[in-house]
Design an enzyme around this catalytic site. Structure first.
Site, PDB file in Angstrom:
ATOM      1  N   LYS A  76       0.864  -1.181   0.000  1.00  0.00           N
ATOM      2  CA  LYS A  76       0.000   0.000   0.000  1.00  0.00           C
ATOM      3  C   LYS A  76       0.899   1.230   0.000  1.00  0.00           C
ATOM      4  CE  LYS A  76      -3.872   2.022   2.650  1.00  0.00           C
ATOM      5  NZ  LYS A  76      -4.736   1.874   3.844  1.00  0.00           N
ATOM      6  N   SER A 151      -9.746   1.958   2.943  1.00  0.00           N
ATOM      7  CA  SER A 151      -8.867   2.699   2.076  1.00  0.00           C
ATOM      8  C   SER A 151      -7.836   1.854   1.338  1.00  0.00           C
ATOM      9  CB  SER A 151      -8.133   3.760   2.892  1.00  0.00           C
ATOM     10  OG  SER A 151      -7.289   3.151   3.856  1.00  0.00           O
ATOM     11  N   SER A 175      -9.975  -0.427   7.155  1.00  0.00           N
ATOM     12  CA  SER A 175      -9.403  -0.317   5.805  1.00  0.00           C
ATOM     13  C   SER A 175      -8.681  -1.532   5.261  1.00  0.00           C
ATOM     14  CB  SER A 175      -8.459   0.870   5.736  1.00  0.00           C
ATOM     15  OG  SER A 175      -9.204   2.039   5.570  1.00  0.00           O
TER      16      SER A 175
HETATM   17  N1  GLN Z   1     -13.175   4.244   6.320  1.00  0.00           N
HETATM   18  C1  GLN Z   1     -12.620   4.722   7.550  1.00  0.00           C
HETATM   19  C2  GLN Z   1     -12.239   6.164   7.402  1.00  0.00           C
HETATM   20  O1  GLN Z   1     -12.557   6.728   6.426  1.00  0.00           O
HETATM   21  C3  GLN Z   1     -11.455   3.880   7.959  1.00  0.00           C
HETATM   22  C4  GLN Z   1     -10.233   4.178   7.197  1.00  0.00           C
HETATM   23  C5  GLN Z   1      -9.071   3.343   7.590  1.00  0.00           C
HETATM   24  O2  GLN Z   1      -9.211   2.303   8.232  1.00  0.00           O
HETATM   25  N2  GLN Z   1      -7.897   3.825   7.231  1.00  0.00           N
HETATM   26  O3  GLN Z   1     -11.625   6.748   8.239  1.00  0.00           O
END
Ligand code: GLN
Length: 483
Positions: A76, A151, A175
């Site tokens: 990532k 994400s 995420s």
């Molecule tokens: N979807 C969540 C957010 O927007 C979690 C994101 C994540 O785990 N990095 O913060």
């Protein structure tokens, strides 16, 4: 070759059936063929990969090969990679070349894994659909009109489309698990502190945790083995010894106590998703597990709590991007204040700005007690709910996400609806617990993820529970049509 597991590929490499250079070329060819449809990578590193593969081949010939030697993976783009662009999905870091490797990157490198490139992601890991990336939306390989989740959407899409064997991800509120669910793969978020955050660009430091997106629990065990463990460069990394993750995979589940939280099967849950989860739970009953009803009474507060804590921490972490030290700088600033203002206004996208504003507000004098302190108190209550549940059960199961993958654009203009897609994942981050999402029966051709949450440092148990189901079923073997 692209459908083989890490263990099968490792055996093929060691037996000399193919070399890592050949294997790496095969994956690079696949990327070339499919990437235009998916947009799962921000940066490809073919030369780096082929050099790494040649090194791994030499290791293998010398007989020093670790299980990941010569295996092509992706990172990532939140993990710093020495000498290679590390953008975190943001215009702010579009020109940033990291001067060192994250611990996750260096450990996989030492294990002989071959990095193919850096995967697409929501900007600074803020999002659930990969639509906030400066580099554009990632398409779900099961249906290109759908989001891959976020994400870590690029990592999930790339693994699902078999463009790499496995990929790293990070999970602050879901995420790793949510995109794994939406793309039909296995995603493991370890206990907070199990994996070093050194060199992982910070979003919300008390919640962020690195982990892996793979095709199976057995592959995830090999990946976690390489990255887990104390790191003196991350003061929050745990001193806890690292057990063997592959050995207990086959253990019997007879007598395993599975807790089903009633709050995870509420009105917000899609009916078809619920049926797929029930089918998987039935499979566990057949494997000898006992199902127990539990309650996590404060879990309904988790999204609201998260959207105070995470923005508060992000507003502080992202203050370092000031146009002076890192990344983007505006053209011809009038003075220092103008430099700060315009560099940040032009360098950050809308979602990141929204979070910085909310976080700055929640932390400001006069509001701190009302919001931030209150959120921290509720965070304790949420952790306590889990502590009580784990007195009665070994693991907790439920859906990873309330729905299957949604259409690109469907929720993009409605942040609150988007935030609710993490309703079942966020509590584990607030409590610091490990969780895994594994594919179960699909709903109308779209992947569904079963989430399994364990007690602190019980990753081996989660992998064992996931692996046993994957031995008895073939849900995790489904490949999107055309890939
Ligand atoms: N979807 C969540 C957010 O927007 C979690 C994101 C994540 O785990 N990095 O913060």
């Amino acid at each position: 070759m692209h459908t083989k597991s890490i263990a099968e590929l490792g055996a093929g490499l060691r037996a000399g059936e193919f070399s890592s250079v050949e294997l790496t070329r095969a994956f690079l060819d696949r990327i070339e063929r499919y990437e235009a449809d998916l947009n799962s990578f921000i940066t490809l590193a073919p030369e780096h990969a082929l050099t790494g593969a040649a090194k791994a081949d030499a290791m293998i010939r010398r007989g020093e090969a670790a299980p990941l030697a010569g295996i092509p993976i992706a990172h990532k783009d939140i993990f710093c990679t020495n000498g290679l662009k590390t953008s975190c999905g943001s215009k702010m870091l579009d020109s940033f070349i990291a001067p060192y490797d994250a611990t996750v990157v260096s450990r996989l490198d030492e294990a002989g894994a071959v990095m193919l490139g850096k995967t697409n992601m929501d900007e600074f890991a803020m999002g659930s659909s990969n639509e906030t990336s400066y580099y554009g939306v990632v398409h779900n390989p099961w249906d290109r009109r759908l989001v891959p989740g976020g994400s870590s959407g690029g990592s999930a899409a790339a693994v699902a489309a078999r463009l790499c064997t496995a990929a790293t991800g990070t999970d602050t509120g879901g995420s790793i698990r949510q995109p794994a669910a939406l793309c039909g793969i296995t995603g493991l978020k370890p206990t907070y502190g199990r994996v070093s955050r050194y060199g992982m660009i910070a979003f919300a430091s008390s919640l962020d945790q690195g982990g892996v997106l793979c095709r199976s629990a057995a592959d995830a065990a090999v990946m976690l083995q390489a990255i887990a463990g104390f790191d003196p460069r991350d003061s929050t990394s745990a001193q806890e010894p690292v057990p063997d993750y592959s050995e207990p995979l086959h253990e019997s589940l007879a007598g395993l106590r599975i807790g089903l939280p009633k709050e995870y099967f509420n009105e917000g849950l899609d009916g078809e998703v619920a049926r797929s989860i029930e089918l998987a739970i039935d499979e566990y009953r057949r494997l000898g597990a006992e199902v127990v009803d539990v309650s996590l009474p404060n879990s309904g507060l988790s999204v609201a709590t998260y959207y105070v804590v995470a923005p508060a921490e992000c507003s502080s972490n992202l203050s370092r991007f000031d146009g002076v030290r890192f990344g983007y700088r505006c053209q011809a600033p009038a003075d220092l204040e103008d430099l700060y203002k315009r560099s940040r206004s032009e360098g950050f996208g809308a979602e990141v700005k929204r979070r910085i504003l909310i976080g700055t507000y929640a932390l400001s004098a006069g509001y701190y007690d009302a919001y931030y302190l209150k959120a921290q108190q509720i965070r304790h209550l949420i952790s306590d709910d889990f502590r009580r549940a784990f007195e009665r059960v070994d693991v907790i199961m439920g859906p990873t996400s309330p729905t299957t993958a949604f259409a690109i654009g469907e929720k993009a203009d409605d942040p609150v609806t988007m935030y609710l897609s993490d309703i079942y994942t966020i509590a584990a981050n607030l409590a610091g617990l490990p969780g895994i999402s594994i594919p179960v029966r699909q709903a109308a051709g779209k992947p569904v993820g079963l989430q399994i949450i364990g007690n602190y440092f019980q990753e081996a148990k989660l992998l064992n529970v996931a692996h046993r189901l994957q031995q008895e079923s073939d849900w995790h073997l489904a490949v999107p049509a055309g890939y």
